[in-house]
Design a protein around this motif. Structure first.
Motif, PDB file in Angstrom:
ATOM      1  N   UNK A 138       0.761  -0.999  -0.081  1.00  5.39           N
ATOM      2  CA  UNK A 138       0.127   0.003  -0.072  1.00  5.39           C
ATOM      3  C   UNK A 138       0.891   1.364   0.214  1.00  5.39           C
ATOM      4  N   UNK A 139       1.937   1.248   0.408  1.00 10.40           N
ATOM      5  CA  UNK A 139       2.881   2.167   0.687  1.00 10.40           C
ATOM      6  C   UNK A 139       3.472   2.744  -0.791  1.00 10.40           C
ATOM      7  N   UNK A 140       3.132   1.829  -1.914  1.00 11.68           N
ATOM      8  CA  UNK A 140       3.669   2.309  -3.028  1.00 11.68           C
ATOM      9  C   UNK A 140       2.612   3.506  -3.621  1.00 11.68           C
ATOM     10  N   UNK A 141       1.275   3.284  -3.147  1.00  9.39           N
ATOM     11  CA  UNK A 141       0.161   4.355  -3.542  1.00  9.39           C
ATOM     12  C   UNK A 141       0.367   5.420  -2.345  1.00  9.39           C
ATOM     13  N   UNK A 142       0.299   5.202  -1.240  1.00 15.20           N
ATOM     14  CA  UNK A 142       0.220   6.402  -0.400  1.00 15.20           C
ATOM     15  C   UNK A 142       1.432   7.210  -0.592  1.00 15.20           C
ATOM     16  N   UNK A 143       2.702   6.726  -0.908  1.00 12.95           N
ATOM     17  CA  UNK A 143       3.629   7.712  -1.108  1.00 12.95           C
ATOM     18  C   UNK A 143       3.900   8.307  -2.460  1.00 12.95           C
ATOM     19  N   UNK A 144       3.689   7.681  -3.364  1.00 11.37           N
ATOM     20  CA  UNK A 144       3.543   8.145  -4.951  1.00 11.37           C
ATOM     21  C   UNK A 144       2.419   9.203  -5.258  1.00 11.37           C
ATOM     22  N   UNK A 145       1.232   8.774  -4.902  1.00 13.65           N
ATOM     23  CA  UNK A 145       0.197   9.751  -5.290  1.00 13.65           C
ATOM     24  C   UNK A 145       0.323  11.119  -4.911  1.00 13.65           C
ATOM     25  N   UNK A 146       0.867  11.510  -3.525  1.00 12.19           N
ATOM     26  CA  UNK A 146       0.996  12.816  -3.192  1.00 12.19           C
ATOM     27  C   UNK A 146       1.965  13.696  -4.017  1.00 12.19           C
ATOM     28  N   UNK A 147       2.975  12.870  -4.517  1.00 12.05           N
ATOM     29  CA  UNK A 147       3.872  13.567  -5.275  1.00 12.05           C
ATOM     30  C   UNK A 147       3.433  13.998  -6.576  1.00 12.05           C
ATOM     31  N   UNK A 152       5.177  12.005 -12.702  1.00  8.59           N
ATOM     32  CA  UNK A 152       4.683  11.405 -11.520  1.00  8.59           C
ATOM     33  C   UNK A 152       3.557  10.677 -11.831  1.00  8.59           C
ATOM     34  N   UNK A 153       2.851  10.986 -13.041  1.00  8.92           N
ATOM     35  CA  UNK A 153       1.897   9.910 -13.442  1.00  8.92           C
ATOM     36  C   UNK A 153       2.445   8.718 -13.593  1.00  8.92           C
ATOM     37  N   UNK A 154       3.643   8.642 -14.352  1.00  4.33           N
ATOM     38  CA  UNK A 154       4.319   7.423 -14.389  1.00  4.33           C
ATOM     39  C   UNK A 154       4.622   6.577 -13.091  1.00  4.33           C
ATOM     40  N   UNK A 155       4.966   7.396 -12.034  1.00  4.96           N
ATOM     41  CA  UNK A 155       5.410   6.923 -10.743  1.00  4.96           C
ATOM     42  C   UNK A 155       4.155   6.258 -10.274  1.00  4.96           C
ATOM     43  N   UNK A 156       3.161   6.934 -10.437  1.00  6.85           N
ATOM     44  CA  UNK A 156       1.792   6.429  -9.723  1.00  6.85           C
ATOM     45  C   UNK A 156       1.502   5.069 -10.459  1.00  6.85           C
ATOM     46  N   UNK A 157       1.413   5.149 -11.812  1.00  8.20           N
ATOM     47  CA  UNK A 157       1.122   3.778 -12.552  1.00  8.20           C
ATOM     48  C   UNK A 157       2.082   2.619 -12.046  1.00  8.20           C
ATOM     49  N   UNK A 158       3.302   2.780 -11.816  1.00 11.91           N
ATOM     50  CA  UNK A 158       4.392   1.937 -11.442  1.00 11.91           C
ATOM     51  C   UNK A 158       3.761   1.541 -10.075  1.00 11.91           C
ATOM     52  N   UNK A 159       3.391   2.482  -9.139  1.00 13.56           N
ATOM     53  CA  UNK A 159       3.182   2.089  -7.704  1.00 13.56           C
ATOM     54  C   UNK A 159       1.762   1.020  -7.796  1.00 13.56           C
ATOM     55  N   UNK A 160       0.653   1.593  -8.769  1.00 12.55           N
ATOM     56  CA  UNK A 160      -0.519   0.657  -8.825  1.00 12.55           C
ATOM     57  C   UNK A 160       0.021  -0.739  -9.268  1.00 12.55           C
ATOM     58  N   UNK A 161       0.968  -0.776 -10.173  1.00 14.95           N
ATOM     59  CA  UNK A 161       1.411  -2.146 -10.761  1.00 14.95           C
ATOM     60  C   UNK A 161       2.172  -3.009  -9.760  1.00 14.95           C
ATOM     61  N   UNK A 162       2.936  -2.198  -8.694  1.00 16.48           N
ATOM     62  CA  UNK A 162       3.683  -2.783  -7.963  1.00 16.48           C
ATOM     63  C   UNK A 162       2.742  -3.549  -6.741  1.00 16.48           C
ATOM     64  N   UNK A 163       1.832  -2.687  -6.548  1.00 13.74           N
ATOM     65  CA  UNK A 163       0.556  -3.179  -5.510  1.00 13.74           C
ATOM     66  C   UNK A 163       0.037  -4.460  -6.151  1.00 13.74           C
ATOM     67  N   UNK A 164      -0.428  -4.403  -7.393  1.00 14.83           N
ATOM     68  CA  UNK A 164      -0.783  -5.849  -7.844  1.00 14.83           C
ATOM     69  C   UNK A 164       0.052  -6.876  -7.826  1.00 14.83           C
ATOM     70  N   UNK A 165       1.268  -6.705  -8.417  1.00 13.00           N
ATOM     71  CA  UNK A 165       2.451  -7.564  -8.247  1.00 13.00           C
ATOM     72  C   UNK A 165       2.528  -8.231  -6.844  1.00 13.00           C
ATOM     73  N   UNK A 166       2.270  -7.558  -6.052  1.00 14.14           N
ATOM     74  CA  UNK A 166       2.600  -8.049  -4.375  1.00 14.14           C
ATOM     75  C   UNK A 166       1.497  -9.115  -4.231  1.00 14.14           C
TER      76      UNK A 166
END
Length: 335
Positions: free
Chosen positions: A97-106, A131-145
């Motif tokens: 979840x930290x992927x999302x909560x840290x990248x979205x504020x940026x 930053x949009x790319x970073x958010x997309x990568x964060x969503x993918x990271x959450x799914x991969x987990x």
């Protein structure tokens, strides 16, 4: 190798650390919200929506992490199958979840800087796109987990699902390390860029110093991101379940603290009007108290003067009366 005692000790340290930062960030967030709704003349923008979304994301991160800590305290090494799956699940969920909560504020910070500093078009597009790319990568990271094992629950409960098949854990960790590094570089860039722009503005030196100090919170976020990046490397390889839980909880500390600093840095530029309103209210209150005290003093002085005059008149009347009586009692004089 970590022991159950060291794990429990870590959970108490983690609880004490994260909730202080969450509380401070919450106060700053609501001060910003009040400022933007009631004190600012600027219309509500996309950065306001993104930053407002970031606070509940932070709360979910902190609450899920606290659940991981509370359940970890009840786990025992003698009963691994019955006590470890729940805290391991919540620890993994927190780190994902930290992927999302840290990248979205940026993304909110990028939109905020674009609105405040008015950069050139190419720089504005670069910041927001990155930053949009970073958010997309964060969503993918959450799914991969939660898709790297089949069945999914076998990742945190291998005793119940001994036939579980998973990717190499290093795949997900290397992905997390890459995204974390990109996120850390964003913290650094968002500290340097506004500092340089503000320092070159035609304004009083003390104002420039205050503004640069305010924006430089990103340097602190960058430091925590680097520390978290190092902690992620401890999970490389194939650690046992106790080590996995211990290291995941340790990473969660840095995730929560970094999240708090990122959100605070996004909120603080809009907070100064709240302090000005508070300062003016205090001055008005103090002035009214001083005025009331002065009025009471003047009233008391007037009453004292009136009383003195009344006493003086009474004494004069008394002396006059005594003289009159004295004349009336005097013997008649014969000529």
């Amino acid at each position: 190798m970590h022991t159950q005692e060291s794990l429990i000790h870590l959970t108490y340290q983690a609880s004490a650390a994260i909730w202080v930062f969450v509380a401070i960030t919450t106060v700053i967030f609501f001060m910003r919200t009040y400022s933007r709704l009631f004190l600012s003349k600027d219309p509500i923008n996309w950065d306001d929506f993104i930053i407002s979304l970031s606070w509940p994301l932070m709360v979910v991160l902190a609450v899920s992490y606290q659940i991981a800590l509370s359940t970890a305290r009840k786990s025992t090494a003698s009963e691994l199958p019955g006590t470890y799956p729940t805290p391991v699940f919540w620890a993994l969920f927190t780190d994902a979840w930290a992927f999302l909560s840290i990248c979205i504020p940026k993304l909110g910070v990028a939109l905020l800087l674009s609105r405040m500093l008015r950069p050139k078009r190419w720089l504005k597009i670069t910041m927001i796109t990155y930053c949009i790319v970073l958010v997309i990568l964060a969503i993918v990271g959450f799914i991969i987990t939660f898709t790297q094992c089949d069945p999914v629950a076998g990742q945190w409960n291998p005793w119940k699902y001994p036939e579980v098949k998973c990717w190499s854990r290093n795949i997900q960790l290397e992905y997390a390390i890459t995204v974390s590094a990109m996120s850390a570089l964003t913290d650094l860039a968002f500290s340097i860029y506004p500092g340089v722009v503000i320092w070159n503005l035609n304004m009083a030196t003390w104002k420039r110093v205050n503004a640069v100090a305010l924006m430089s919170l990103g340097f602190i976020s960058f430091a925590f991101a680097i520390r978290k990046l190092y902690s992620n490397t401890t999970l490389l390889g194939n650690p046992d379940i106790i080590t996995l839980l211990f290291d995941a909880i340790q990473i969660g500390i840095w995730n929560n603290i970094e999240n708090a600093f990122v959100l605070s840095a996004a909120c603080l530029p809009a907070v100064p009007p709240v302090f000005r309103v508070f300062r003016n209210a205090v001055k008005t209150h103090v002035s009214s108290l001083s005025g009331s005290h002065k009025e009471e003093t003047e009233t008391a002085g007037t009453e004292l003067t009136s009383n003195s005059r009344r006493i003086t008149l009474k004494e004069e009347f008394k002396v006059s009366s005594e003289r009159q009586v004295s004349r009336e009692r005097r013997p008649a004089e014969f000529v």
